[in-house]
Design a protein around this motif. Structure first.
Motif, PDB file in Angstrom:
ATOM      1  N   MET A 377     -28.720  -1.343   5.540  1.00 28.24           N
ATOM      2  CA  MET A 377     -28.949  -3.146   5.491  1.00 28.24           C
ATOM      3  C   MET A 377     -30.852  -2.467   5.662  1.00 28.24           C
ATOM      4  O   MET A 377     -31.466  -3.784   4.496  1.00 28.24           O
ATOM      5  N   PHE A 378     -31.207  -2.189   6.056  1.00 26.58           N
ATOM      6  CA  PHE A 378     -32.375  -2.098   6.608  1.00 26.58           C
ATOM      7  C   PHE A 378     -33.024  -1.436   5.530  1.00 26.58           C
ATOM      8  O   PHE A 378     -34.492  -1.797   4.301  1.00 26.58           O
ATOM      9  N   LYS A 379     -32.433   0.081   4.841  1.00 25.98           N
ATOM     10  CA  LYS A 379     -33.433   0.373   3.601  1.00 25.98           C
ATOM     11  C   LYS A 379     -33.108  -0.767   2.939  1.00 25.98           C
ATOM     12  O   LYS A 379     -33.930  -1.010   1.832  1.00 25.98           O
ATOM     13  N   TYR A 391     -43.547  -8.725   6.796  1.00 22.06           N
ATOM     14  CA  TYR A 391     -42.231  -8.414   7.098  1.00 22.06           C
ATOM     15  C   TYR A 391     -41.674  -7.422   7.380  1.00 22.06           C
ATOM     16  O   TYR A 391     -40.605  -7.101   8.019  1.00 22.06           O
ATOM     17  N   HIS A 392     -42.047  -6.289   6.133  1.00 22.50           N
ATOM     18  CA  HIS A 392     -41.615  -5.062   6.387  1.00 22.50           C
ATOM     19  C   HIS A 392     -41.965  -4.090   7.202  1.00 22.50           C
ATOM     20  O   HIS A 392     -41.195  -3.434   7.500  1.00 22.50           O
ATOM     21  N   ASP A 393     -43.113  -4.551   7.996  1.00 19.23           N
ATOM     22  CA  ASP A 393     -43.279  -3.769   9.255  1.00 19.23           C
ATOM     23  C   ASP A 393     -42.643  -4.085  10.574  1.00 19.23           C
ATOM     24  O   ASP A 393     -41.922  -3.346  11.323  1.00 19.23           O
ATOM     25  N   LEU A 396     -39.200  -1.849   9.935  1.00 18.70           N
ATOM     26  CA  LEU A 396     -39.584  -0.507  10.433  1.00 18.70           C
ATOM     27  C   LEU A 396     -39.229  -1.118  12.283  1.00 18.70           C
ATOM     28  O   LEU A 396     -38.398   0.389  12.821  1.00 18.70           O
ATOM     29  N   ALA A 397     -40.107  -1.854  12.413  1.00 17.21           N
ATOM     30  CA  ALA A 397     -39.752  -1.669  13.976  1.00 17.21           C
ATOM     31  C   ALA A 397     -38.273  -1.969  15.114  1.00 17.21           C
ATOM     32  O   ALA A 397     -38.139  -1.482  15.749  1.00 17.21           O
ATOM     33  N   GLU A 398     -37.680  -2.534  13.675  1.00 16.00           N
ATOM     34  CA  GLU A 398     -36.016  -2.635  14.619  1.00 16.00           C
ATOM     35  C   GLU A 398     -35.493  -1.684  14.375  1.00 16.00           C
ATOM     36  O   GLU A 398     -34.856  -1.207  14.758  1.00 16.00           O
TER      37      GLU A 398
END
Length: 429
Positions: A377-379, A391-393, A396-398
Motif C-alpha cells: 500500500m505504501f509503495k 504527504y510522501h514524507d 515514509l515516516a509511517e
C-alpha cells in the motif's frame, strides 16, 4: 428564513437514516389509498368493472372477507419474519465487523421500502375489510374492485419478500459492506475535490480573534455554507471553524473564532447554521469511512474471528481512499468572489494516516501477510501524485514505524528479510 430552511433539510436528512422513516410514509400512503378506494366504491367503481370485466371482481361478501383476512394475516407473518432478519443482520454486523456500520445498514432504503410495502398493504387490506358489509346481498355494493387491488398488492408483497431475502443475504457479506462504505466515501471525496480550488488562498492569522462557544452537544455533521457566507458579507467579518467534522462536541467548548467581536444575537444566528446529531454518516464525513474500514479489518484479526482475508480486503479499500485523499489539500477555505471568508478545520493527512496505521501496527504487526500488504500500500501511494510534497514524507515516516514494530514482533529470519526488502524498495518506488 434560509437558516430555518437549511435546518429543516438537515432534519429531513437525519430522519431518513431511521429504519421507521420510509415504512411510516408508505403506511400513510396505504391508509390514504384505502380511503380513496372506499370513496370510489361509493360512486360505483365496482359496478363499472363488473359490467365490463366481471371475471376480475369478487361478488360474494363472505369470500371477500375471508380472502382479505387470510392475505392480511399472511403479510403480517412475512413482515415479522423480515423484521427478525433485519435484527439478525444488525446483530451479526455489530459482532463480526463493527458497530459503526450499523447506521449505514439501518438506513438502507431498499429494505425500508420493502417493509413500507408490507405496512401499506396491511393497512389497505384492513380498511378495505372494514368497508365490507356481510349482510348486504347486492353485489354492486361490495368493494369488489378494492378487494382485487388488495390481492394485487399482496402479490407485490410476495415479490418484495423474495427480493428482501436476496438483498439481506448480500448485505451481510463483508465485501459488500466494505464496498458500500468505500463508494460512499469516494463519492464524498470526489465532491470535495471538485469544490476545491487549485489556486492557493491565503487566510489571516486567527490567534488574536475572539472565540465563541458551543451551546449544543452532539456529533458535528455539517454547516450551511451559503448562509454563513451571507452573514460574513453582511457583517463584514471572517470566521474560522475550530471543530473537526465528525467530532463529538461538548457544550461550552470553543467552536468558532471571528475576526471581530459580535453580539449574542449574531452568535446565535451563526451557530444555528451548525448541524449536530447523535450519529455519524459516511455521506457527510469521509474520514468516518477510514475509521469503519479500519475497525472491520482489525476486528477480523481478533482471535475470535481470525479472518486475515477480510483484513487484506480492508487494506485494499484503504489504499484506494488514501490515493484519493492525496489529491486533497489539508486546508479548507471557503471563498466567494476570490475573497476568503471561512476557514474550516479538517483532519490533516498526517493525522489520518497515523490513526489508521496505529491500529494496524498494534494488532497486525505479528502477521506477515498483513505487513506485506501494508508495505505494498505504501509503495503504491508513493507512486501517486500528491497535493502537497509532505504527504510522501508522512507515508515514509509511517512505513518506518511499521518496519520497526514488525522487526520486534516477527522472529522468523526469512520473514524479516522479506519485510526488509519491501521496506527498502520504498525509498526507490
Amino acid at each position: 428564513m434560509k437558516s430555518l430552511y437549511n435546518r429543516f433539510l438537515s432534519f429531513i436528512n437525519t430522519i431518513q437514516g431511521k429504519i421507521a422513516f420510509y415504512p411510516t410514509l408508505f403506511g400513510i400512503v396505504g391508509f390514504g389509498f384505502a380511503m380513496l378506494m372506499l370513496y370510489l366504491e361509493k360512486i360505483g367503481i365496482s359496478a363499472f368493472v363488473i359490467e365490463h370485466v366481471p371475471q376480475l371482481v369478487i361478488n360474494n361478501a363472505d369470500t371477500a372477507k375471508t380472502l382479505l383476512s387470510f392475505l392480511t394475516g399472511g403479510i403480517i407473518s412475512i413482515m415479522v419474519f423480515s423484521f427478525s432478519m433485519v435484527m439478525v443482520l444488525l446483530n451479526q454486523a455489530s459482532s463480526n465487523f463493527s458497530p459503526r456500520v450499523l447506521p449505514g445498514l439501518i438506513s438502507n432504503r431498499n429494505h425500508q421500502f420493502v417493509l413500507g410495502i408490507y405496512l401499506a398493504t396491511i393497512l389497505y387490506n384492513t380498511f378495505t375489510l372494514v368497508g365490507i358489509n356481510p349482510q348486504e346481498n347486492n353485489k354492486y355494493q361490495l368493494p369488489g374492485f378494492s378487494v382485487l387491488i388488495g390481492i394485487i398488492l399482496t402479490v407485490v408483497c410476495l415479490a418484495a419478500f423474495l427480493y428482501f431475502i436476496h438483498s439481506i443475504s448480500q448485505a451481510i457479506q463483508v465485501n459488500n459492506i466494505l464496498d458500500g462504505i468505500y463508494k460512499k466515501a469516494k463519492t464524498r471525496l470526489e465532491y470535495l475535490l471538485e469544490k476545491e480550488s487549485d489556486e492557493a488562498v491565503s487566510f489571516p492569522d486567527t490567534s488574536s480573534w475572539t472565540s465563541y462557544y458551543s451551546t449544543q452537544t452532539g456529533y458535528y455533521q455539517n454547516i450551511a455554507v451559503a448562509n454563513l457566507i451571507s452573514i460574513c458579507k453582511e457583517e463584514k467579518l471572517q470566521m474560522k471553524i475550530l471543530i473537526i467534522q465528525g467530532m463529538f462536541v461538548l457544550e461550552g467548548v470553543p467552536i468558532i473564532q471571528v475576526s471581530q467581536k459580535i453580539d449574542e444575537a449574531l452568535v446565535k444566528k451563526i451557530l444555528s447554521n451548525f448541524n449536530f446529531a447523535k450519529g455519524e454518516f459516511v455521506e457527510d464525513n469521509y474520514t468516518l469511512a477510514f475509521k469503519q474500514i479500519t475497525e472491520i479489518g482489525i476486528k477480523a484479526m481478533s482471535p475470535g474471528i481470525n479472518d486475515p482475508g477480510t483484513a487484506i480486503s480492508s487494506i485494499d479499500y484503504l489504499t484506494e481512499l488514501f490515493a484519493l485523499r492525496l489529491k486533497k489539500n489539508d486546508k479548507t477555505i471557503i471563498t466567494s468572489n476570490n475573497k476568503s471568508f471561512i476557514a474550516i478545520t479538517t483532519t490533516n493527512f498526517k493525522e489520518l494516516v497515523y490513526q489508521v496505521m496505529v491500529s494496524y501496527r498494534t494488532y497486525c504487526k505479528h502477521d506477515i501477510i498483513c505487513i506485506q500488504k501494508l508495505f505494498i500500500m505504501f509503495k503504491y501511494l508513493l507512486l501517486q501524485k500528491a497535493q502537497l510534497p509532505e504527504y510522501h514524507d508522512v507515508l515514509l515516516a509511517e512505513a518506518k514505524l511499521l518496519f520497526e514494530d514488525a522487526q520486534q514482533s516477527i522472529q522468523n529470519k526469512t520473514d524479516l528479510r522479506r519485510i526488509e526488502t519491501l521496506y527498502q524498495t520504498l525509498s526507490n518506488p
